[in-house]
Design a protein around this motif. Structure first.
Motif, PDB file in Angstrom:
ATOM      1  N   GLU A 239       5.725  17.940  -1.971  1.00  7.41           N
ATOM      2  CA  GLU A 239       5.637  17.894  -0.505  1.00  7.41           C
ATOM      3  C   GLU A 239       6.358  19.094   0.101  1.00  7.41           C
ATOM      4  O   GLU A 239       7.332  19.591  -0.455  1.00  7.41           O
ATOM      5  N   LYS A 249      14.522  10.652   5.570  1.00 12.55           N
ATOM      6  CA  LYS A 249      14.531   9.295   5.031  1.00 12.55           C
ATOM      7  C   LYS A 249      13.121   8.791   4.742  1.00 12.55           C
ATOM      8  O   LYS A 249      12.884   8.130   3.738  1.00 12.55           O
ATOM      9  N   ALA A 250      12.188   9.121   5.625  1.00 12.45           N
ATOM     10  CA  ALA A 250      10.814   8.661   5.413  1.00 12.45           C
ATOM     11  C   ALA A 250      10.259   9.268   4.127  1.00 12.45           C
ATOM     12  O   ALA A 250       9.687   8.564   3.290  1.00 12.45           O
ATOM     13  N   LEU A 251      10.463  10.574   3.965  1.00  9.18           N
ATOM     14  CA  LEU A 251       9.973  11.246   2.767  1.00  9.18           C
ATOM     15  C   LEU A 251      10.627  10.663   1.515  1.00  9.18           C
ATOM     16  O   LEU A 251       9.964  10.386   0.513  1.00  9.18           O
ATOM     17  N   THR A 253      11.981   7.713   1.142  1.00  5.57           N
ATOM     18  CA  THR A 253      11.523   6.342   0.900  1.00  5.57           C
ATOM     19  C   THR A 253      10.200   6.353   0.142  1.00  5.57           C
ATOM     20  O   THR A 253       9.980   5.589  -0.792  1.00  5.57           O
ATOM     21  N   LYS A 254       9.314   7.284   0.565  1.00  4.11           N
ATOM     22  CA  LYS A 254       8.041   7.430  -0.121  1.00  4.11           C
ATOM     23  C   LYS A 254       8.250   7.835  -1.578  1.00  4.11           C
ATOM     24  O   LYS A 254       7.627   7.294  -2.497  1.00  4.11           O
ATOM     25  N   SER A 257       9.438   5.035  -3.978  1.00  9.72           N
ATOM     26  CA  SER A 257       8.451   4.078  -4.468  1.00  9.72           C
ATOM     27  C   SER A 257       7.721   4.606  -5.700  1.00  9.72           C
ATOM     28  O   SER A 257       7.016   3.870  -6.378  1.00  9.72           O
TER      29      SER A 257
ATOM     30  N   VAL B   3       6.635  -0.874   1.238  1.00  8.22           N
ATOM     31  CA  VAL B   3       6.951   0.497   1.614  1.00  8.22           C
ATOM     32  C   VAL B   3       6.594   0.723   3.075  1.00  8.22           C
ATOM     33  O   VAL B   3       7.327   1.365   3.815  1.00  8.22           O
ATOM     34  N   GLN B   6       9.255  -0.701   5.146  1.00  6.43           N
ATOM     35  CA  GLN B   6      10.439   0.146   5.016  1.00  6.43           C
ATOM     36  C   GLN B   6      10.299   1.388   5.889  1.00  6.43           C
ATOM     37  O   GLN B   6      11.242   1.802   6.560  1.00  6.43           O
ATOM     38  N   GLN B   7       9.097   1.957   5.902  1.00  7.50           N
ATOM     39  CA  GLN B   7       8.874   3.143   6.730  1.00  7.50           C
ATOM     40  C   GLN B   7       8.933   2.802   8.213  1.00  7.50           C
ATOM     41  O   GLN B   7       9.324   3.631   9.026  1.00  7.50           O
ATOM     42  N   ASN B  10      12.542   2.947   8.970  1.00  7.83           N
ATOM     43  CA  ASN B  10      12.948   4.355   9.054  1.00  7.83           C
ATOM     44  C   ASN B  10      12.501   4.966  10.373  1.00  7.83           C
ATOM     45  O   ASN B  10      13.253   5.679  11.028  1.00  7.83           O
ATOM     46  N   GLU B 147      14.777  -3.278   3.117  1.00  7.40           N
ATOM     47  CA  GLU B 147      16.217  -3.091   3.233  1.00  7.40           C
ATOM     48  C   GLU B 147      16.484  -2.371   4.537  1.00  7.40           C
ATOM     49  O   GLU B 147      15.755  -1.477   4.933  1.00  7.40           O
ATOM     50  N   GLU B 263       6.024   9.755  12.864  1.00  8.34           N
ATOM     51  CA  GLU B 263       6.565  10.697  11.882  1.00  8.34           C
ATOM     52  C   GLU B 263       6.720  10.048  10.518  1.00  8.34           C
ATOM     53  O   GLU B 263       6.305  10.599   9.495  1.00  8.34           O
ATOM     54  N   SER B 264       7.328   8.859  10.479  1.00  7.76           N
ATOM     55  CA  SER B 264       7.610   8.279   9.168  1.00  7.76           C
ATOM     56  C   SER B 264       6.331   7.794   8.495  1.00  7.76           C
ATOM     57  O   SER B 264       6.171   7.918   7.289  1.00  7.76           O
ATOM     58  N   THR B 267       4.442  10.758   7.120  1.00  9.08           N
ATOM     59  CA  THR B 267       5.069  11.205   5.881  1.00  9.08           C
ATOM     60  C   THR B 267       4.627  10.334   4.714  1.00  9.08           C
ATOM     61  O   THR B 267       4.295  10.823   3.641  1.00  9.08           O
ATOM     62  N   GLN B 268       4.590   9.005   4.951  1.00  9.66           N
ATOM     63  CA  GLN B 268       4.230   8.093   3.874  1.00  9.66           C
ATOM     64  C   GLN B 268       2.762   8.245   3.474  1.00  9.66           C
ATOM     65  O   GLN B 268       2.447   8.360   2.304  1.00  9.66           O
ATOM     66  N   PHE B 269       1.884   8.247   4.459  1.00 10.74           N
ATOM     67  CA  PHE B 269       0.466   8.127   4.111  1.00 10.74           C
ATOM     68  C   PHE B 269      -0.293   9.445   4.102  1.00 10.74           C
ATOM     69  O   PHE B 269      -1.376   9.524   3.549  1.00 10.74           O
ATOM     70  N   ILE B 270       0.252  10.487   4.734  1.00  8.47           N
ATOM     71  CA  ILE B 270      -0.415  11.780   4.644  1.00  8.47           C
ATOM     72  C   ILE B 270       0.531  12.741   3.920  1.00  8.47           C
ATOM     73  O   ILE B 270       0.466  12.878   2.717  1.00  8.47           O
TER      74      ILE B 270
END
Lengths: 427, 303
Positions: A239, A249-251, A253-254, A257, B3, B6-7, B10, B147, B263-264, B267-270
């Motif tokens: 990334e 934190k978001a990155l 957290t991803k 996992s 997840v 969790q996001q 965040n 968490e 934003e979060s 980050t997670q999905f893209i």
């Protein structure tokens, strides 16, 4: 209405961001010896005035890059001071360091670097320059020094594309047959390869790779990823983060996992290297290994990462001078002069400056004691072979790369940086 | 799913910080239609003031028990007070005389104030990042599959509480009424005997105090700060204010949380590097269909 405001505001903000402000920095700790004989230059352009020869030094010496930039600058300053003390060119000329800062708002900035190089080029007393520190800054400077024929030696640029391949050719487009850029450190393919080997030796198998999308960071991260997978490791993902990002934190957290055992960061402390390590603790990744290149091998990283700095690994694209017999005199002279320990690139900057000074001295001798031209100095630097320096023998190939580069691999243990290994590569 | 949740946590905690800053932007815009560009730097100043208080108290690590509450309350209070006063001074020096000047003039002085504050902070603490003591312990609470850290909880709770208090203040007190009146029609409010200068100064006091609180929270949350911090955060917070409908308090809050979430989740999905692109694309889309922002139409509530 909102539109109009947004447009006005964004225009103003963007303009403010991109203004290439330059600041001359001569910090008290690193100011060169005052040169009483340097009369204001009234000589016509093209003719070096009087008996002062200047060496331009362009490094980031403020902000987050200062902790590594200032010790590097000190190395160059020390070499110049010593040359003057030892009667440079029979005492006929006096060397003077022209120190400029390429950090804007606390971070290395390509536009500021280019502006600084233009300042050097405009000053006919400047016969060569040391710097820059960062590869993206080098990218904006090389076309200028190539065009002006001003020799440039970097202590620390590691991006591959600065010296070889089509990218380097594009940088030298105004004089394709001339190379004015040299560096005394290794490149990122070597560095990434060494780090990948190191990671495998430490038994890391699943790595997630992050980079800061800059010339240096992305190049290093790509090289690490390629070598790491070739050596049997798995790259879980790659990334890029964005400029001025503070929240990872978001990155993370991803990434969590995906269950990595190592996170690799290509970038510098000022672009997020320290904050990422610190926030790894907040999302429960404290026990996962962290590795980066020479961009995070600075004291700033230790203070930003805090208690989580332990268990981080990084490289320095130069040998560890404190371990080299050839650097003993340099290390003691440096600590006596600046009352502080040397930085990762102090010895490299010192050695690079020595190479430049020797080339100038040789050109003066060949000219019968006259001020040499920039082209003569450049030719002498290019011809450097087996120059004995604190970081070992220095010689350049036709692209400006050092012939036998060395690398240091380090680890943070109990808040202290410990050298694990020094590798010399044969090219 | 875990997840994802969790996001969301965040995103909400990141958005909480944006929301606290956005409240200040939106209040000032609501009352004098000025984008106070120095606001992001007042936020950074809040972190710096908090750091100074903690240094004075000799706090350098985690604090537990009642002492923790005392220290947190004291630090936030001092940071809010000092930032509030800074805001009032900025208004008095840079904006008041320009109140009837063309719009562009105070906008430029606002940018000027922003640079001045940044350079003062750089002079004060140097240009390098500064570590912020980990005052608040960070135990994690498990809510089913997700968490949530104590620090994240602090950010979200503080943002929501501040907005509710502010809402109550504006709609249930006499001073709040004066602020609403000034926002609606400054001349008419003056004719009714409202002291415009005091009311506007009060707006700056409250808005900047909120930035001070956000400054403390961000110091605790990120554990590090530097003089230039307010630039990026300020821009995002301003975007949040516009997205929610500038001038509207609940809108600023909504905008802040939305941007944090976008934003979060991006980050997670893209990918992380696309987060800003998605945020600003959403902004453009919202403004095309609702030019005054998501909640921006209820003009009488504008403050």
């Amino acid at each position: 209405m909102c539109f109009r405001f947004l447009a006005v505001v964004l225009t103003v903000v963007l303009a403010a961001c991109s203004s290439p402000s330059t600041s001359t920095s001569t910090t008290a700790s690193s100011a060169p010896a005052a040169d009483a004989s340097a009369a204001p230059a009234a000589a016509p352009a093209g003719d070096a005035s009087g008996d002062t020869i200047k060496i331009g030094v362009d490094l980031p010496v403020s902000g987050a890059d200062a902790s590594i930039g200032i010790p590097t600058q000190n190395g160059a300053v020390l070499a110049i001071e010593e040359a003057n003390k030892n009667g440079f060119a029979g005492g006929k000329f006096k060397l003077q360091a022209a120190l400029l800062d390429d950090a804007v708002q606390g971070k290395h900035d390509p536009a500021a670097g280019a502006q600084n190089v233009k300042t050097f080029i405009a000053d006919s007393d400047v016969l060569g320059m040391i710097g820059p520190f960062n590869s993206n800054v080098a990218k904006s400077e090389i076309p200028l020094t190539n065009d002006a024929g001003l020799v440039q030696i970097s202590p620390s640029n590691t991006s591959d594309g600065l010296t070889v391949g089509d990218a380097a050719k594009a940088l030298r487009s105004s004089h394709p047959d001339v190379n004015a850029y040299f560096r005394v450190c290794t490149n990122d393919s070597n560095q990434g390869g060494a780090l990948a080997q190191f990671a495998r030796k430490l038994k890391y198998g699943k790595a997630f790779i992050i980079d800061d999308n800059e010339t240096y960071g992305k190049g290093l991260a790509d090289s690490f990823e390629a070598h790491f997978t070739k050596l049997g490791g798995t790259a879980l993902g790659h990334e890029h983060i964005t400029a001025n990002q503070q929240d990872f934190k978001a990155l993370l957290t991803k990434i969590k996992s995906l269950n990595p055992d190592l996170i690799f960061f290509g970038g510098t402390t000022s672009t997020g290297g320290g904050l990422i390590r610190r926030q790894m603790g907040d999302v429960g990744l404290a026990k996962v290994g962290y590795m980066g290149g020479d961009g995070i091998s600075d004291p700033e990283f230790l203070s930003t990462a805090g208690s989580l700095a332990d268990g981080s690994y990084f490289s320095v694209a130069a040998p560890d001078a404190t371990r080299l017999a050839s650097a003993k005199t340099f290390v003691s002279a440096y600590t006596a002069r600046f009352k502080s320990p040397i930085g990762g690139y102090s010895a490299s900057a010192y050695s690079a400056t020595e190479v430049l000074i020797a080339a100038i001295a040789k050109a003066i001798a060949a000219d019968g004691g006259k001020v040499p031209t920039r082209a003569e100095v450049l030719a002498n630097v290019a011809a450097t072979k087996d120059f004995a320096s604190p970081i070992g023998q220095i010689g350049f190939d036709k692209n400006g790369d050092i012939l036998s580069p060395a690398l240091t691999l380090q680890e943070v243990k109990a808040g202290k940086v410990v050298t694990v290994d020094v590798i010399t590569l044969k090219s | 799913m875990d997840v994802f949740l969790q996001q969301v946590i965040n995103g909400l905690s990141l958005g909480g910080i944006y929301a606290l800053i956005a409240l200040g932007y939106t209040m000032v815009y609501g009352i004098i239609e000025l984008i106070n560009f120095a606001h992001g730097d007042v936020y950074t100043l809040g972190t710096f003031f908090s750091l100074a208080v903690l240094t004075l108290l000799g706090v350098s690590g985690e604090v537990h028990g009642p002492a923790l509450i005392g220290i947190v309350v004291l630090t936030i209070a001092v940071a809010m007070l000092l930032c509030g006063l800074t805001g009032v001074i900025i208004e008095r020096l840079a904006y008041r005389r320009l109140r009837n000047a063309p719009r562009l003039a105070p906008l430029i002085t606002a940018i000027g104030m922003s640079f001045i504050l940044e350079n003062i902070m750089q002079y004060w603490r140097g240009p390098s990042p500064i570590g912020f003591p980990q005052v608040v312990p960070n135990p994690t609470f498990h809510l089913g599959p997700v968490e949530i850290g104590a620090k994240q909880l602090l950010v979200i709770v503080l943002a929501v509480v501040m907005m509710i208090v502010l809402q109550l203040f504006i709609f249930n007190t006499k001073l709040g009424k004066a602020m609403r009146a000034t926002a609606q029609d400054r001349d008419a409010a003056q004719l009714m005997g409202i002291n415009i200068n005091t009311t506007i100064a009060l707006t700056f006091l409250i808005g900047s105090a909120l930035a001070g609180a956000a400054g403390f929270v961000s110091g605790v949350y990120y554990g590090s700060t530097w003089f230039f911090n307010g630039f990026a955060a300020g821009l995002k917070a301003f975007t949040a204010a516009v997205l929610g409908g500038i001038g509207n308090l609940a809108g600023a809050m909504l905008g802040g949380f939305l941007i944090g979430l976008i934003e979060s989740l991006t980050t997670q999905f893209i990918s992380d590097q696309w987060s800003n692109v998605v945020v600003f694309s959403v902004l453009v889309l919202v403004l095309i269909f609702r030019p005054s922002g998501l909640l921006g139409e209820s003009l009488p509530n504008k403050v």
